[in-house]
Write a protein that holds these residues in place. Sequence first.
Motif, PDB file in Angstrom:
ATOM      1  N   TYR A 421       3.398   4.049 -22.527  1.00 12.84           N
ATOM      2  CA  TYR A 421       2.746   4.580 -21.329  1.00 12.84           C
ATOM      3  C   TYR A 421       2.947   3.641 -20.155  1.00 12.84           C
ATOM      4  N   MET A 422       2.857   2.350 -20.386  1.00  4.65           N
ATOM      5  CA  MET A 422       3.051   1.374 -19.314  1.00  4.65           C
ATOM      6  C   MET A 422       4.462   1.467 -18.741  1.00  4.65           C
ATOM      7  N   LEU A 423       5.446   1.580 -19.615  1.00  6.07           N
ATOM      8  CA  LEU A 423       6.829   1.695 -19.137  1.00  6.07           C
ATOM      9  C   LEU A 423       7.054   2.997 -18.394  1.00  6.07           C
ATOM     10  N   THR A 424       6.534   4.093 -18.926  1.00  5.46           N
ATOM     11  CA  THR A 424       6.743   5.400 -18.293  1.00  5.46           C
ATOM     12  C   THR A 424       6.124   5.451 -16.902  1.00  5.46           C
ATOM     13  N   GLU A 425       4.907   4.923 -16.762  1.00  5.89           N
ATOM     14  CA  GLU A 425       4.239   4.965 -15.466  1.00  5.89           C
ATOM     15  C   GLU A 425       4.938   4.100 -14.431  1.00  5.89           C
ATOM     16  N   ASN A 426       5.677   3.103 -14.865  1.00  9.27           N
ATOM     17  CA  ASN A 426       6.409   2.240 -13.935  1.00  9.27           C
ATOM     18  C   ASN A 426       7.864   2.640 -13.797  1.00  9.27           C
ATOM     19  N   GLY A 427       8.244   3.780 -14.380  1.00  7.27           N
ATOM     20  CA  GLY A 427       9.601   4.284 -14.219  1.00  7.27           C
ATOM     21  C   GLY A 427      10.647   3.499 -14.975  1.00  7.27           C
ATOM     22  N   ILE A 428      10.277   2.856 -16.088  1.00  9.49           N
ATOM     23  CA  ILE A 428      11.216   2.045 -16.869  1.00  9.49           C
ATOM     24  C   ILE A 428      11.543   2.803 -18.150  1.00  9.49           C
ATOM     25  N   PRO A 429      12.803   2.930 -18.510  1.00  9.00           N
ATOM     26  CA  PRO A 429      13.151   3.688 -19.729  1.00  9.00           C
ATOM     27  C   PRO A 429      12.627   2.992 -20.978  1.00  9.00           C
ATOM     28  N   LEU A 430      12.350   3.799 -22.013  1.00  9.11           N
ATOM     29  CA  LEU A 430      11.776   3.266 -23.247  1.00  9.11           C
ATOM     30  C   LEU A 430      12.758   2.381 -23.999  1.00  9.11           C
ATOM     31  N   ASP A 431      14.074   2.585 -23.783  1.00  5.31           N
ATOM     32  CA  ASP A 431      15.031   1.743 -24.499  1.00  5.31           C
ATOM     33  C   ASP A 431      15.061   0.312 -23.973  1.00  5.31           C
ATOM     34  N   ALA A 432      14.294   0.039 -22.905  1.00  2.23           N
ATOM     35  CA  ALA A 432      14.189  -1.330 -22.405  1.00  2.23           C
ATOM     36  C   ALA A 432      13.178  -2.154 -23.192  1.00  2.23           C
ATOM     37  N   MET A 433      12.435  -1.526 -24.118  1.00  2.34           N
ATOM     38  CA  MET A 433      11.454  -2.254 -24.922  1.00  2.34           C
ATOM     39  C   MET A 433      12.162  -3.226 -25.857  1.00  2.34           C
ATOM     40  N   PRO A 434      11.576  -4.385 -26.124  1.00  7.64           N
ATOM     41  CA  PRO A 434      12.196  -5.344 -27.054  1.00  7.64           C
ATOM     42  C   PRO A 434      12.091  -4.857 -28.488  1.00  7.64           C
ATOM     43  N   ASP A 435      13.027  -5.319 -29.347  1.00 10.62           N
ATOM     44  CA  ASP A 435      12.938  -4.967 -30.757  1.00 10.62           C
ATOM     45  C   ASP A 435      11.846  -5.800 -31.420  1.00 10.62           C
ATOM     46  N   GLU A 436      11.660  -5.569 -32.725  1.00 13.39           N
ATOM     47  CA  GLU A 436      10.557  -6.223 -33.430  1.00 13.39           C
ATOM     48  C   GLU A 436      10.714  -7.736 -33.441  1.00 13.39           C
ATOM     49  N   ALA A 437      11.966  -8.216 -33.650  1.00  7.49           N
ATOM     50  CA  ALA A 437      12.176  -9.666 -33.701  1.00  7.49           C
ATOM     51  C   ALA A 437      11.862 -10.319 -32.359  1.00  7.49           C
ATOM     52  N   GLU A 438      12.372  -9.709 -31.278  1.00  4.05           N
ATOM     53  CA  GLU A 438      12.105 -10.284 -29.961  1.00  4.05           C
ATOM     54  C   GLU A 438      10.630 -10.193 -29.617  1.00  4.05           C
ATOM     55  N   ARG A 439       9.986  -9.107 -30.002  1.00  3.27           N
ATOM     56  CA  ARG A 439       8.553  -8.949 -29.722  1.00  3.27           C
ATOM     57  C   ARG A 439       7.737 -10.024 -30.443  1.00  3.27           C
ATOM     58  N   GLU A 440       8.090 -10.285 -31.725  1.00  4.94           N
ATOM     59  CA  GLU A 440       7.363 -11.306 -32.484  1.00  4.94           C
ATOM     60  C   GLU A 440       7.562 -12.676 -31.852  1.00  4.94           C
ATOM     61  N   ARG A 441       8.802 -12.967 -31.443  1.00  2.00           N
ATOM     62  CA  ARG A 441       9.067 -14.269 -30.838  1.00  2.00           C
ATOM     63  C   ARG A 441       8.295 -14.478 -29.546  1.00  2.00           C
ATOM     64  N   ARG A 442       8.254 -13.433 -28.710  1.00  2.00           N
ATOM     65  CA  ARG A 442       7.568 -13.570 -27.422  1.00  2.00           C
ATOM     66  C   ARG A 442       6.057 -13.667 -27.605  1.00  2.00           C
ATOM     67  N   LEU A 443       5.508 -12.944 -28.604  1.00  2.00           N
ATOM     68  CA  LEU A 443       4.080 -13.078 -28.875  1.00  2.00           C
ATOM     69  C   LEU A 443       3.743 -14.482 -29.378  1.00  2.00           C
ATOM     70  N   LEU A 444       4.614 -15.035 -30.234  1.00  5.92           N
ATOM     71  CA  LEU A 444       4.399 -16.394 -30.714  1.00  5.92           C
ATOM     72  C   LEU A 444       4.456 -17.406 -29.564  1.00  5.92           C
ATOM     73  N   GLU A 445       5.344 -17.158 -28.615  1.00  9.85           N
ATOM     74  CA  GLU A 445       5.423 -18.052 -27.458  1.00  9.85           C
ATOM     75  C   GLU A 445       4.110 -18.066 -26.687  1.00  9.85           C
ATOM     76  N   LYS A 446       3.508 -16.887 -26.515  1.00  6.75           N
ATOM     77  CA  LYS A 446       2.226 -16.830 -25.826  1.00  6.75           C
ATOM     78  C   LYS A 446       1.134 -17.560 -26.611  1.00  6.75           C
ATOM     79  N   TRP A 447       1.114 -17.336 -27.925  1.00  7.06           N
ATOM     80  CA  TRP A 447       0.081 -17.984 -28.732  1.00  7.06           C
ATOM     81  C   TRP A 447       0.249 -19.501 -28.733  1.00  7.06           C
ATOM     82  N   VAL A 448       1.482 -19.977 -28.845  1.00 10.22           N
ATOM     83  CA  VAL A 448       1.724 -21.416 -28.852  1.00 10.22           C
ATOM     84  C   VAL A 448       1.346 -22.029 -27.514  1.00 10.22           C
TER      85      VAL A 448
END
Length: 604
Positions: A421-448
């Motif tokens: 929903y966030m991507l759609t409302e900002n006009g960004i295609p859904l294929d721009a979402m990160p895959d599971e590996a990249e998502r896990e890495r970026r979440l870990l970066e925030k937590w660290v």
Amino acid sequence: MAIFRRHKEGGPLVLDQPDTELPLRTVTAAAMPMSGPGVKLADRARKFNANSDWQKQGWYFYDVIGELRAPLVWIANAVSQADLHATELDPATGKPTGPSDDPRAIKAAAQVLGGPAQRATLLRVLALCWQVPGEAWTIVRPRGAGKPDEWIVLPPSQVKSKGTGATSQWHYRDPKIGTDVPLDARSRLFRIWDPHPADYIQADSAIRPALPICREIEQCSQTISAQLNSRIALAPVMLLADELDFPRGDHETSAMALMDEVLAAAEASVQQPGTPAAIVPLGLNAPAELIASGGALAFVSPTTEFVQGLDDLRDKALERLAATLDMPRDVAAGTQGESNHWSAWQVEESTYKIFIEPLLRALGDALTEQWYRPALMAMGMTAEQADRFEIGWDTTNIVARPDDRETLESLYDKVLISDEYMLTENGIPLDAMPDEAERERRLLEKWVTSSPAILSEPGVAETLGMPELAAAQASAAEEAPEPVMEEPRALPATQGEEPEPEGVPDGLTAAAEVIVKQALSRAGGKLLTRENRGQYLNVPKHELYQHIRPSDVNGLVELQFTSGVAETFGVRRAQLAGGLGMYVEHLLRTGEAFDREQMRWYLR
């Protein structure tokens, strides 16, 4: 391809029901197939009672008054942006449940108004005809050989019935070649109109009550234009006294000599601006008494005095016109672009709700009754089955959205809206979402970043792309002294038997069940859209995922109160949240019912 069957060989394509009587319908639009003796009589009654002069005047003012044409075209262009689809109705409530997946309904809807290539143009013509003459005539011509039907939308003046009795035949003005063409028996013709409340068979429109105002605007404009033309056509007259003395030279009179000199001076001032020749005055000799009285030279303008206040009168008439048309006043006056982004969105939303949405519903209702449902029956559906479908509209391209970026970011940070929903409302295609590996890495970066101690957990450094730190942690773990094992105190008969794994306490099981069902309820709320909202009234919210299958579970799993529960029962929060999160995701993916023992297994 043509999808209507004929009642008999060589006969016209008509509905299965008789049309000798006019059906009275409590809808905004009225529609009627123009075939059969009953409709012929109705059409003659319509022509006899109707005063079509107002429709001709409406088109005339549409052509000559730009302030009238602009808002009507604006509305028509907005309507042309709508896309249609097959919609299935809820048998219990009669309300649409969203786009249908029935292949026959989808195939028939794809042919409405000539398909996607022609639909926008015909919708624009329909909207203009609805606003100006109040009615439109739709022709559907089968082209055979597996080709889709040809759709033509015309104003009422372009369709006529010629002849009487058995020789009567419909003719229409072909929009491509501009000549009258007889309508063959395989074609279908129906009329869509906005019924007048006092006479149902007659058409009504937004322009009809505005005709006197348009006439007043035109007369004001014509008067102003005539006065301006009279001032240009008639030049002023210069009067010279007989006593005025000016050298004649080669001229017969002093007046002619003076005019020649005036023209020469004017030519010099035009060709040589800024030079003394352009401002040197003319010298004239005249008796002193004439100069004292000011009568030696005079100018007389033959044009009438310009009437003041006509522009104010026209402006007031334009304000009345804006208040008369069936649309918000700022849209009719052309001032909606002067608002800021918040109020401009409100104008767009109100315009859609007040005018565009009812117009689309009216047109969709007429097209559903006169073509879509008969087409479904011609494709093999029964009348009861066809009544479950109608034409629905996708208005994503019409309604403007506010600049609510800050609100979206706040809701996203609070995990109240999904990534999609966030991507759609900002006009960004859904294929721009990160895959599971990249998502896990970026979440870990925030937590660290917020808690550096997480780096000491096994596998975190390696996931973040820190091989040196991961190797150092592994080396330190190998060099760590092994724990001293105590001597076994058990009796010889019990040695070698491994203890049973500890069970999950009943209190923790009950708390975990509450967390899981709340997470399933939040996921069900996200799956419940406007199209299917009335379809599952008796289904508990935490069981909706079993009826509305999600195509993607990303962003659907949200757990709450895990910290307090983990602290109460003395378990690690990461272990509790991880086990319950995996179980909720498993349920959403498989659609299985909640099972307490299975949940306890995930907790162990």
